[in-house]
Every structure is written in structure tokens, then in C-alpha cells.
Write an enzyme that holds these catalytic residues in place. Structure first.
Site, mmCIF file in Angstrom:
data_model
loop_
_atom_site.group_PDB
_atom_site.id
_atom_site.type_symbol
_atom_site.label_atom_id
_atom_site.label_comp_id
_atom_site.label_asym_id
_atom_site.label_seq_id
_atom_site.Cartn_x
_atom_site.Cartn_y
_atom_site.Cartn_z
ATOM 1 N N ARG A 11 52.557 -2.630 14.275
ATOM 2 C CA ARG A 11 53.170 -1.847 15.345
ATOM 3 C C ARG A 11 54.657 -2.116 15.542
ATOM 4 N NH1 ARG A 11 48.157 -2.056 16.040
ATOM 5 N NH2 ARG A 11 48.542 -4.138 15.300
ATOM 6 N N THR A 12 55.014 -3.388 15.651
ATOM 7 C CA THR A 12 56.397 -3.685 16.048
ATOM 8 C C THR A 12 57.372 -3.228 14.964
ATOM 9 O OG1 THR A 12 55.493 -5.582 17.214
ATOM 10 C CG2 THR A 12 57.884 -5.474 17.007
ATOM 11 N N LYS B 176 63.686 -19.217 -0.818
ATOM 12 C CA LYS B 176 64.480 -20.180 -1.609
ATOM 13 C C LYS B 176 65.098 -21.231 -0.716
ATOM 14 C CE LYS B 176 66.041 -16.178 -4.151
ATOM 15 N NZ LYS B 176 67.265 -15.380 -4.292
ATOM 16 N N ARG C 247 61.280 -10.817 13.577
ATOM 17 C CA ARG C 247 60.064 -11.561 13.973
ATOM 18 C C ARG C 247 60.006 -12.829 13.124
ATOM 19 N NH1 ARG C 247 54.104 -9.178 14.718
ATOM 20 N NH2 ARG C 247 55.167 -8.492 16.595
ATOM 21 N N HIS D 60 57.869 -12.036 23.364
ATOM 22 C CA HIS D 60 57.784 -10.759 22.633
ATOM 23 C C HIS D 60 58.338 -9.691 23.582
ATOM 24 C CE1 HIS D 60 56.627 -7.692 19.957
ATOM 25 N NE2 HIS D 60 55.368 -8.029 19.691
#
Ligand code: CP
Length: 306
Positions: A51-52, A80, A101, A129
Site C-alpha cells: 500500500r504505502t 554493499k 521505509r 508511520h
């Protein structure tokens, strides 16, 4: 440079303005089709999302802009060993705004401190959030007509659920809010949220393990998933995962205008038999998430010009 890391970075007036813009976008989408022409959104997702990430991308595309980014850490130079700070400096050379995120609490803040473009926290560990909270606030306003005088029940994993922590912080600023915390003992709301938000703001709250007991007094029921990815051992997760399953029988004592919310994804917490109940609002939250993210992108890009 203005970023959004915590929902409390926004004043109540700014949240009202974002909700007003989102409602205008819903009513008049054609007015916004070129609002972000030639602008680029970078979605930097170090953790899974449906969703986000996709709502941010859809939001920017519907504003006439473009998107770039990655959807897992392994497909970026983080694999890396590149730092979040260097990633943010690098992406600032290619994009106009970042949505990030990350599994580590505070990573989007580090990004914001090093980027030269706005950074939006799209979820950091079990911490915050804020854009889910904006989607939740828009949904509550549209469904209940107000953000005050509400009894909100939070049910499930209140320990690790970042959407719960962010929404409690946001709702604590409105008048007449009561909070009902429904969880197993092991998944209770962290003490710091109770102390720094609920007690500090004098928000009346009760704690219970019984959803049935709490149900009749609730205006909003905010169900949550038990957050498997935050558990240290699988045994505990398996024991707790089905602590609460909302089904038609459990809704018997509920108000006729209850608003049932869930940030999704759901695993087993809400029976699909509830989906057609007019009180089910969780897919409305999904759609509202796109509109409020459009409003947020517009606001932050406008501020970045100044
Ligand atoms: N609500 C939410 O954050 O969903 P995703 O994990 O799918 O982005």
C-alpha cells in the site's frame, strides 16, 4: 528543508489543510493532473510494502510527476554497506522528494538530516508511520465527520504496531478523545507511549484483554496485525498471532455506526465475512491513503520552493 518524520511534525492546522486538499482532490481530480509535472518522487523501500509504496507512486503519477526508486534493500547499494546518509545525499541529486521505509527506527530522520530535498517517513521499524496516520485521519473525518469526541479501541499488537503509536499521538491533540487498549499482556502498548502521550495529555484510557467487553463503547475499532517481523522467536509469534479475530459474532454488541479500521495487510485478524459490512472502512483507508499522500507531496514540494 521541511520533511515529515513524525505525525507531530504537523500542526493540527496543517493536518486540517491536508485533509481539505485531499477532499478537493477527491472532488476535482482534473485540477491536479499536472500539479507535479517534471517533478520526481524517489521511493526508497528497505522493507516490504504494498500500500504505502504503490500509493505514493500512484499519488505522484496522478499529480503528473514521475517516480523512481527501489523496493528492497538488496537491490540498492545498501547491500554493499552504503549508509542511509550517503543514500539520501545521492538520491537528492536525482529526485525532488523522497519517501523512505526502513526497518531501523530513526533511519528516515538520518536521511532527512542529510538530504537536500524533503524526506517522508514511510514507516521506520516499530516507531512511526505518519502517512498511514494521515490516511487514518482522513478516513475518520470522512466517516465520522469529526476528529474529536471519539472512543477509539486499538486491538492486537499494540507493542510493535507503529501505526497505533502514530495514531495515538495524532488523536491525543483533539478534544474528548478516549482510548481503549485491547491486547494480550505480552503485546501491550509500550510504557513510553502511555507516559509521553496518554498520561502527559490527560487522555482517559483503559486496558483490557477482552475485545467483546470493550466493543459496545467503541466509536472506532482499529484492528492490527501481530507483527511477525518484529518478534525474536517464532514460538511467541505462533502463540499470539490469532489472539483476536474479528468476525460477525464479535460485532453483535457493537454500535451501528462503528467504524472498523485496519492499516492492512491483514493476516487473520478480520474475517472476510466482515468485508461487506457497511462499518468496514479498511479498504476506504487504502484509497484515502493515495489522496492524502497527493496532498502531502503538494505541500512539501510547495514549501521546498521557499
Ligand atoms: N499499511 C501499510 O503500511 O501497508 P504496507 O506495508 O503494504 O505498505
Amino acid at each position: 528543508m521541511r520533511s515529515l518524520i513524525n505525525i507531530l511534525d504537523l500542526s493540527i492546522e496543517e493536518i486540517d489543510a491536508l485533509i481539505a486538499t485531499a477532499n478537493d482532490i477527491i472532488a476535482n481530480p482534473e485540477r491536479y493532473r499536472e500539479a507535479c509535472k517534471y517533478k520526481k518522487l524517489a521511493t526508497l523501500f528497505f522493507e516490504p510494502s504494498t500500500r504505502t509504496r504503490l500509493s505514493f507512486e500512484a499519488a505522484m503519477l496522478e499529480l503528473g510527476g514521475s517516480v523512481l526508486g527501489f523496493s528492497e534493500a538488496n537491490s540498492s547499494s545498501a547491500a554493499k554497506g552504503e549508509s542511509v546518509a550517503d543514500t539520501a545525499k545521492t538520491v537528492s541529486c536525482y529526485a525532488d522528494i523522497i519517501a523512505m521505509r526502513h526497518p531501523k527506527e530513526g533511519a528516515p530522520l538520518i536521511a532527512a538530516q542529510n538530504a537536500t530535498i524533503p524526506v517522508i517517513n514511510a514507516g521506520d521499524g516499530s516507531h512511526n508511520h505518519p502517512t498511514q496516520t494521515l490516511a487514518d485521519l482522513l478516513t475518520i473525518r470522512r466517516e465520522k465527520g469529526r476528529l474529536c469526541d471519539l472512543n477509539i479501541g486499538f486491538c492486537g499488537d499494540l507493542k510493535f504496531g507503529r501505526t497505533v503509536h502514530s495514531l495515538i499521538a495524532a488523536m491525543s491533540r483533539y478534544e474528548g478523545i478516549q482510548v481503549t487498549l485491547i491486547s494480550p499482556e505480552e503485546l501491550k502498548l509500550p510504557s513510553y507511549v502511555k507516559k509521553d502521550i496518554l498520561r502527559k495529555k490527560d487522555i482517559p484510557y483503559t486496558q483490557t484483554t477482552s475485545l467483546e467487553h470493550a466493543m459496545p463503547s467503541l466509536d472506532i475499532l482499529y484492528m492490527t496485525r501481530v507483527q511477525r517481523e518484529r518478534f525474536f522467536n517464532e514460538e511467541d509469534y505462533l502463540r499470539l498471532k490469532d489472539s483476536y479475530i474479528l468476525d460477525p459474532a464479535k460485532l453483535r454488541g457493537a454500535k451501528s455506526d462503528l467504524c472498523i479500521m485496519h492499516p492492512l495487510p491483514r493476516v487473520n485478524e478480520i474475517s472476510v465475512a466482515i468485508d461487506d459490512d457497511p462499518r468496514a472502512c479498511y479498504f476506504k483507508q487504502v484509497l484515502n491513503g493515495k489522496f492524502i499522500r497527493m496532498a502531502l507531496i503538494l505541500m512539501l514540494l510547495e514549501e521546498a520552493k521557499r
